[in-house]
Every structure is written in C-alpha cells, then in structure tokens.
Scaffold this motif. Structure first.
Motif, PDB file in Angstrom:
ATOM      1  N   GLY A  95      15.094 -81.918   0.987  1.00 48.75           N
ATOM      2  CA  GLY A  95      13.779 -82.324   1.447  1.00 48.75           C
ATOM      3  C   GLY A  95      12.893 -81.120   1.692  1.00 48.75           C
ATOM      4  N   PRO A  96      11.711 -81.323   2.279  1.00 47.88           N
ATOM      5  CA  PRO A  96      10.782 -80.222   2.515  1.00 47.88           C
ATOM      6  C   PRO A  96      11.403 -79.135   3.378  1.00 47.88           C
ATOM      7  CG  PRO A  96       9.737 -82.353   2.923  1.00 47.88           C
ATOM      8  CD  PRO A  96      11.203 -82.618   2.757  1.00 47.88           C
ATOM      9  N   ARG A  97      11.071 -77.884   3.101  1.00 47.63           N
ATOM     10  CA  ARG A  97      11.569 -76.773   3.898  1.00 47.63           C
ATOM     11  C   ARG A  97      10.895 -76.734   5.267  1.00 47.63           C
ATOM     12  NH1 ARG A  97      12.152 -71.773  -0.444  1.00 47.63           N
ATOM     13  NH2 ARG A  97      13.290 -72.953  -2.025  1.00 47.63           N
ATOM     14  N   MET A  98       9.685 -77.289   5.356  1.00 43.13           N
ATOM     15  CA  MET A  98       8.997 -77.446   6.631  1.00 43.13           C
ATOM     16  C   MET A  98       8.518 -78.886   6.724  1.00 43.13           C
ATOM     17  SD  MET A  98       6.640 -74.020   7.106  1.00 43.13           S
ATOM     18  CE  MET A  98       6.109 -74.570   8.734  1.00 43.13           C
ATOM     19  N   GLN A  99       8.586 -79.455   7.902  1.00 44.89           N
ATOM     20  CA  GLN A  99       8.114 -80.822   8.066  1.00 44.89           C
ATOM     21  C   GLN A  99       6.592 -80.871   8.207  1.00 44.89           C
ATOM     22  OE1 GLN A  99       9.984 -83.587   7.712  1.00 44.89           O
ATOM     23  NE2 GLN A  99      11.615 -82.135   7.185  1.00 44.89           N
ATOM     24  N   ARG A 100       6.051 -79.931   8.951  1.00 41.94           N
ATOM     25  CA  ARG A 100       4.613 -79.930   9.211  1.00 41.94           C
ATOM     26  C   ARG A 100       4.049 -78.517   9.130  1.00 41.94           C
ATOM     27  NH1 ARG A 100       6.918 -83.294  12.894  1.00 41.94           N
ATOM     28  NH2 ARG A 100       6.266 -85.484  12.879  1.00 41.94           N
ATOM     29  N   LEU A 101       2.784 -78.446   8.684  1.00 43.55           N
ATOM     30  CA  LEU A 101       2.065 -77.188   8.647  1.00 43.55           C
ATOM     31  C   LEU A 101       0.590 -77.489   8.907  1.00 43.55           C
ATOM     32  CD1 LEU A 101       1.993 -74.094   8.028  1.00 43.55           C
ATOM     33  CD2 LEU A 101       1.492 -74.717   5.654  1.00 43.55           C
ATOM     34  N   THR A 102      -0.036 -76.711   9.762  1.00 38.12           N
ATOM     35  CA  THR A 102      -1.459 -76.867  10.050  1.00 38.12           C
ATOM     36  C   THR A 102      -2.225 -75.687   9.478  1.00 38.12           C
ATOM     37  OG1 THR A 102      -1.034 -78.092  12.103  1.00 38.12           O
ATOM     38  CG2 THR A 102      -3.207 -77.085  11.855  1.00 38.12           C
ATOM     39  N   ARG A 133       2.890 -81.169  -2.999  1.00 33.58           N
ATOM     40  CA  ARG A 133       3.352 -81.544  -4.337  1.00 33.58           C
ATOM     41  C   ARG A 133       4.639 -80.832  -4.706  1.00 33.58           C
ATOM     42  NH1 ARG A 133      -0.470 -79.805  -9.070  1.00 33.58           N
ATOM     43  NH2 ARG A 133       0.607 -77.828  -8.661  1.00 33.58           N
ATOM     44  N   GLU A 134       4.756 -79.548  -4.303  1.00 40.62           N
ATOM     45  CA  GLU A 134       5.960 -78.785  -4.620  1.00 40.62           C
ATOM     46  C   GLU A 134       7.114 -79.091  -3.675  1.00 40.62           C
ATOM     47  OE1 GLU A 134       6.283 -76.741  -7.281  1.00 40.62           O
ATOM     48  OE2 GLU A 134       4.272 -77.418  -7.861  1.00 40.62           O
ATOM     49  N   GLY A 135       6.872 -79.940  -2.686  1.00 42.94           N
ATOM     50  CA  GLY A 135       7.931 -80.320  -1.759  1.00 42.94           C
ATOM     51  C   GLY A 135       8.297 -79.242  -0.758  1.00 42.94           C
ATOM     52  N   LEU A 136       7.401 -78.273  -0.548  1.00 43.67           N
ATOM     53  CA  LEU A 136       7.681 -77.193   0.399  1.00 43.67           C
ATOM     54  C   LEU A 136       7.369 -77.598   1.836  1.00 43.67           C
ATOM     55  CD1 LEU A 136       6.258 -74.206  -1.664  1.00 43.67           C
ATOM     56  CD2 LEU A 136       8.638 -74.899  -1.411  1.00 43.67           C
ATOM     57  N   VAL A 137       6.401 -78.485   2.003  1.00 41.47           N
ATOM     58  CA  VAL A 137       6.012 -78.956   3.335  1.00 41.47           C
ATOM     59  C   VAL A 137       5.849 -80.466   3.277  1.00 41.47           C
ATOM     60  CG1 VAL A 137       4.332 -78.795   5.209  1.00 41.47           C
ATOM     61  CG2 VAL A 137       4.803 -76.786   3.797  1.00 41.47           C
ATOM     62  N   GLY A 138       6.364 -81.143   4.298  1.00 35.85           N
ATOM     63  CA  GLY A 138       6.267 -82.595   4.319  1.00 35.85           C
ATOM     64  C   GLY A 138       4.853 -83.084   4.519  1.00 35.85           C
ATOM     65  N   GLN A 139       4.137 -82.504   5.486  1.00 36.04           N
ATOM     66  CA  GLN A 139       2.767 -82.925   5.781  1.00 36.04           C
ATOM     67  C   GLN A 139       1.938 -81.716   6.187  1.00 36.04           C
ATOM     68  OE1 GLN A 139       2.408 -85.839   8.892  1.00 36.04           O
ATOM     69  NE2 GLN A 139       0.179 -85.931   8.767  1.00 36.04           N
TER      70      GLN A 139
END
Length: 204
Positions: free
Chosen positions: A34-41, A65-71
C-alpha cells in the motif's frame, strides 16, 4: 488556449511524477502493501490558480497515482509574496514530517525586500521540482524590436521605460535588475510595477 493549458498541465504532472518517484525512495517503507505514507499535507503560500497552487495539484495527482501517498491535502495561506504562508508553515507545522511547503524565488525576494523575521533559512529544502524561463515582451507597436534596441533605450533614458512583471522581489524584477546592473544603470532609475502572476515586459 485550453488545449495549450491541458498540455502544460499534463507535462507538469509528468515532471512531478518523475520527481515523486525519486522522492519515494526517501519515504518510510510500509510493513504492508500500500501507500508508503497515509497522509501528506502540501502548504501553498498563495491563492488558488497560481503557479505554486498548480504545482501542488500536480504533486497531489502524481503522488496519489503512483501509490506513494494515500491522501494528499492542500492548504493555502495567500499573501505578502508567500511570507504569510511561510510564517504559518513554520509556526503551525514545525517538526511535522507529513507536511511540505511549496515555494520559490518570489518568496525569497519578498523576504529580502520586507526584511522578514521568518525566511527560507527557517525551513529545510527537500527538492527542486520546477523551473521557469524569463521572458521579455513588448507591445506590437513598440519601437523596441530587439535586445539591442532595449539596451539603447535604457541607456538613453531609463525612466522612460516602464517594466511590468510578477510580484515585487520575484524573478521578474530580478531579471530587470540584472539587465540594469549589466548596463551600469542605477536601480532607483528603473520603474518596475509588480503584479501577481505577471510576465516581465518593457513598455514604452
């Protein structure tokens, strides 16, 4: 015009997707798929629709899109050439590893111009994602047609030329100052009008 903007938008997303892939190597690895990070602001120190905002939107698209961050969320603190957003970022998000600030030369110039208490020395640079070319343009009926014409006009009467460009202290004004310095023209004789999102231009 719309097709041109779509092309630029896609190019920006592609560019930031490549940067996102590189940055992804530095993000913490997840124990599960899954994403390496769940959230990023992403903090944008400007109003919606500007260059920094478009960069943040492209980052959001690429990272998700690259699946690096969930949201990815975007917050905006416009004003003062980015200094309000910079101050809010430093005071509200100090030590938070899931918040990034989008910025650029306008912010640097504004900090120098206003002798700001909070500057880019108070943050840690992570990556350069975009760059831009400087552009000089004149009205179609201007007698200035070449760079040589511009040099002659500036040397003859610098105050007769009015310069219109982006925010005060930004790269547009920096370009004007560089031209004046190369021609040994005092900067206080150069008339520059800064507008957010403007394009540098010499007007007779």
């Amino acid at each position: 015009m719309r097709l041109g903007r779509i092309a630029v938008w896609r190019h920006l997303i592609s560019l930031i997707a490549c940067a996102a892939a590189v940055l992804g190597a530095f993000l913490p690895q997840s124990a599960i798929a899954g994403p390496r990070m769940q959230r990023l602001t992403l903090v944008v120190p400007a109003a919606a629709g500007g260059g920094w905002d478009l960069t943040a939107k492209a980052m959001k698209t690429a990272l998700e899109r690259e699946g690096l961050v969930g949201q990815v969320s975007i917050v905006r603190y416009p004003g003062a050439g980015g200094l309000i957003g910079l101050s809010q970022f430093v005071s509200r998000h100090r030590g938070e590893d899931d918040v990034l600030l989008i910025g650029g030369l306008v912010m640097l110039g504004a900090a120098v111009r206003d002798e700001a208490a909070v500057t880019l020395r108070d943050v840690t640079p992570i990556a350069r994602l975009t760059g831009e070319w400087s552009l000089l343009a004149v009205r179609q009926d201007s007698p200035i047609r070449t760079v040589a014409d511009l040099k002659v006009a500036l040397k003859r009467d610098p105050a007769a030329l009015r310069w219109l460009g982006g925010a005060l202290g930004g790269p547009d004004q920096g370009l004007v100052w560089q031209i004046a310095e190369q021609l040994r023209i005092p900067l206080d004789e150069v008339t520059y009008f800064g507008r957010a999102g403007g394009v540098g231009s010499a007007i007779r």
